[in-house]
Design an enzyme around this catalytic site. Sequence first.
Site, PDB file in Angstrom:
ATOM      1  N   ARG A 171      29.241  37.039  42.988  1.00 26.04           N
ATOM      2  CA  ARG A 171      28.258  37.013  41.901  1.00 26.04           C
ATOM      3  C   ARG A 171      28.024  35.582  41.441  1.00 26.04           C
ATOM      4  NH1 ARG A 171      29.342  41.324  37.224  1.00 26.04           N
ATOM      5  NH2 ARG A 171      27.223  40.679  36.673  1.00 26.04           N
ATOM      6  N   CYS A 229      31.063  35.570  31.506  1.00 26.77           N
ATOM      7  CA  CYS A 229      31.070  36.511  32.630  1.00 26.77           C
ATOM      8  C   CYS A 229      29.688  37.145  32.673  1.00 26.77           C
ATOM      9  CB  CYS A 229      32.184  37.542  32.466  1.00 26.77           C
ATOM     10  SG  CYS A 229      32.105  38.472  30.907  1.00 26.77           S
TER      11      CYS A 229
END
Length: 270
Positions: A171, A229
């Site tokens: 990611r 995050c």
Amino acid sequence: MSPLITLAGLDALRDATVLDVRWRLGGPPGIDLYREGHLPGAAYCDLDTDLAAPPGGDGRHPLPSAAGFEDAMRRLGVDDDRPVVVYDDAGSTVAARAWWTLRYFGHQDVRVLDGGLAAWTEAGRPTAKEAPEIVPGGFTARPGAMPVLTADQAGALAGDGVLLDARAAARYRGEVEPVDPVAGHIPGAACAPTTDNLGPDGRFLPPEELRARFRELGVTEGVAAGAYCGSGVTAAHQVLALEVAGLPAALYVGSWSNWVADPARPVATG
């Protein structure tokens, strides 16, 4: 005082509010897992409704209001002067958000059960299916007790200090993005998956090993550090691991879901 607690430490507390903070991205609902079995006496704390405000431009899990969080914690039996222990079954990634949010709103004695539900069951301890009768608590929310970052501050910290991206490496690199509309990372941020904070047993690495890990990422005493995050959940795990290591850090609560809400903000890949 360590932000972590062992089973023996939990036994020694004798009088603590215990919160089950299990949650799954995409389900099943954490309350269903709770009803299948939880620590006796634990109350269920919901990430989406108790630990966050509704999703929007501020991110998928923005900070709850002080009044809303206070009401939720009182409903769960939290008091100002009574210890709180939180746990989950996902390497403490969700429990860390409960730990951080309680600390942010001023609770002084919050700890994460290291190893979570697995540590409990592996020790042969029984679980309960019935929900306990909860005496409402008297917790008072006082926001601002933990450092936070705005989007602008997070972007600046990536250049002036160390900004840790707590998501999986794929990611970070922008190879996949299962949730948010844009893939990639904040320019200048370091790739630091939270899974590397744990050992094979699902417990946190010892403080000296965590310090070595973060040293390699550029975080040492006196260096400004922060974490983000996808939506401010696993990044709280990063802040928790840094605290175990004796290194303070700020949380970008909005995280990537807030960053990409503004198309003018830069995105890096690779």
